[in-house]
Structures are given as C-alpha cells and as structure tokens.
Design an enzyme around this catalytic site. Sequence first.
Site, mmCIF file in Angstrom:
data_model
loop_
_atom_site.group_PDB
_atom_site.id
_atom_site.type_symbol
_atom_site.label_atom_id
_atom_site.label_comp_id
_atom_site.label_asym_id
_atom_site.label_seq_id
_atom_site.Cartn_x
_atom_site.Cartn_y
_atom_site.Cartn_z
ATOM 1 N N THR A 46 -24.625 8.288 25.863
ATOM 2 C CA THR A 46 -23.560 7.319 25.625
ATOM 3 C C THR A 46 -23.406 6.430 26.844
ATOM 4 O O THR A 46 -23.384 6.913 27.978
ATOM 5 C CB THR A 46 -22.220 8.023 25.317
ATOM 6 O OG1 THR A 46 -22.353 8.763 24.095
ATOM 7 C CG2 THR A 46 -21.096 7.007 25.151
ATOM 8 N N PHE A 64 -21.052 4.152 28.999
ATOM 9 C CA PHE A 64 -19.626 3.996 29.276
ATOM 10 C C PHE A 64 -19.384 2.746 30.116
ATOM 11 O O PHE A 64 -20.195 2.411 31.001
ATOM 12 C CB PHE A 64 -19.080 5.207 30.039
ATOM 13 C CG PHE A 64 -18.965 6.453 29.207
ATOM 14 C CD1 PHE A 64 -17.740 6.816 28.654
ATOM 15 C CD2 PHE A 64 -20.055 7.262 28.974
ATOM 16 C CE1 PHE A 64 -17.618 7.964 27.883
ATOM 17 C CE2 PHE A 64 -19.955 8.411 28.212
ATOM 18 C CZ PHE A 64 -18.727 8.763 27.660
#
Length: 354
Positions: free
Chosen positions: A256, A258
Amino acid sequence: MTLQELREEVNRIDAEIMERLKERAACVHQVGEIKRVTNSPVFSPERESVLMARLMELNGGVLPEKGVEAIWRQIVSCSCQMEGGMRVGYLGPEGTWSHQAALTRFGECVTLIPFSNFANIFSAVERAEVDYGVIPFENSTDGSVSQAVDHFAHTELYICAQMEQPVQNCLMSNAAREDIKVIYSHPQVLGQCRNWLLKNFPHAAQVPTVSTTAAAQVAAEKAEEGAAALGCPVAAEYTGLKVLERNIQDKATNATRFAVIGHQKTRPTGNDRTTICFTVPHVAGGLVEVLQHFKAHGINILSLDSRPTRDTPWEYLFYVVVEGHETVSPLSDCLAELRRQCPMFKVLGSYPEK
C-alpha cells in the site's frame, strides 16, 4: 584475531559510533534552534530523500539497504524529537497497517496519535492538532483507497511525502479454523484477500470494519461465535488472537502506498512525483484532450483514477500521479496549460519518489 579480540574491536567501534551520534545530536540541536527562529518545519522530506540516497551510495551494497534505511529512520526520528518533536495522526487503533506505516516512516520518537476515520485525520491536521497525517492512497492489489482519496479534493493540505508499506495479511482467531463462520476486516483488506477467501472460506460471512485492529477486537470478543479477522499480525498481539495463517493476500507483492499530508510544500529533489486532480470539459474526447498535454510534454503518467464529484451526478474527478515536480519544467508548463483547460484543477502535492 581471536573471538575475544574481535568482540573488543566491536565494542570499540560501538563506542565510537555513540560518540559520533552525540556529536550529530549537538548539530541537530542547533538546527532545531534555527528552525524555531525561522519558523521552518521540523519534517523535511526532501532533505531525508537526499540523505537516504547518499547513505545508500556510501554503503556501496555492503549492508542490506532496508537495514540501513531502518537504522537511519530511527536516527532521524530522534533528531525530530530534539528539534521540537512531531505529532502524526493515523487510522487507528494501534496495530493497523496505517500504524505500521507511520512507525516505518517516522520512527519511534515521534508522537503517533490514532484516529477513528480519515475525515478526522484531515480535520486534525487542518486545525494543527497534529502536524501530519498518514493516509493510505493506493493498494497494489485492490486499487485506490476510495474512502481516503475523496478527502484530497476538498482540503487545503498537501501531500508532502509518500512511502510504500508491504502488506502481508494474516488470518487470526481464537476459534478453530473449521469453526470460523464470519470474518471481519477493513474493506481494503477483504479486497486484497478476495480469492483466498473464496477458496478457503467460501461460506463465511465477510463483515467490513473501520480498521483491521477493530476487526481483531471484534473477533476476540466473538471467538465463541466463530469470528475471525484479517489484518496485520501486530493486531493479533494487541488483542490476544492466534495467528492461524500468514501471507494470505492474493498477491505476494501486495503493498500500500501511503501519503503524508501537511501544510507545507516539498521542494524538488530531482526524483519526484506529483499528484493532481481535475475535471474535464463535458464534451466527447474531453479526457483524451487533457491527457494529450502530458504526452506532448513527455511526462510519464504513473496512475490514473476517477471518483464521482458528489456535487453533480455522473460527473467525475480524475486523480493522476505523474513523474516530476510541479515547479520544474516540463511539468510546470504542462500544469499551466491544464489549469486553463480544466473546469476544476488542483495540485495535491509534489513529493520525493522515495
């Protein structure tokens, strides 16, 4: 050299490292004083990016790069504390992937503050209750994090840094595997493990929660009802659950991206990304005409996503991540053209690639 002699040499080197760190700390203290006088931010993503690149060059591949980065992240974290400290908001509670990303990016010496939803993180940064927020932006398996992305178009904050967090989800429960009837997790994690769930628990109910740690808490409370959770292994430690299986995400490379949001704009490093959002004229080929500007200027588009505007039915905001910094040509020239063409146009931030 004998083992004892080698140990003594290591002790001598450790003592020298400690003295050097104390010398560095004295310099950092002076930097902090200057920043206070000039009202400069403690966090400097562009400086950290250049520092890390230089350290990797000095390392010359001798030490694992991840280890070098982890060591220096903690040193920089200590430096931030000496310069006045920082408060960083994340989607809590402790044990979520957002919590792990915040720790990885800012280290142990900053004050990490959990929030129950993304809106509260944006609001807290806007009101200066915290200095920065850590927001999941995009997952390599399940795409954009829509609950978070929608907030970027309606804030005056900027993306001033980014980081990529490997996401290795686990199945955790205090119920026996064969007794699991319902599985809780954040919607993104359920999406990241979609195929695994279909194969292993086709009849189990899937219930979305506000965070993976919240899912673990519910699973702990309802273990006798056959409850389980998906998420970060650290969440199992916080809630007393057993990890039944690790690395259950559909893609081994699952990660992911960020964003770090704040009030400051980050200066160019020579290796940057820029995120923008815009609407296009409501005519045939409107999006193609906008995208042609990037091609004409030789700018690489890294990602393209769309979200409903929420103001007008069937109208969309387009989110684009490109290579380059908004103040540096050719991207600066391209963005100037887009401002004139797009009904709504906004630069969400330019920030270092790493």
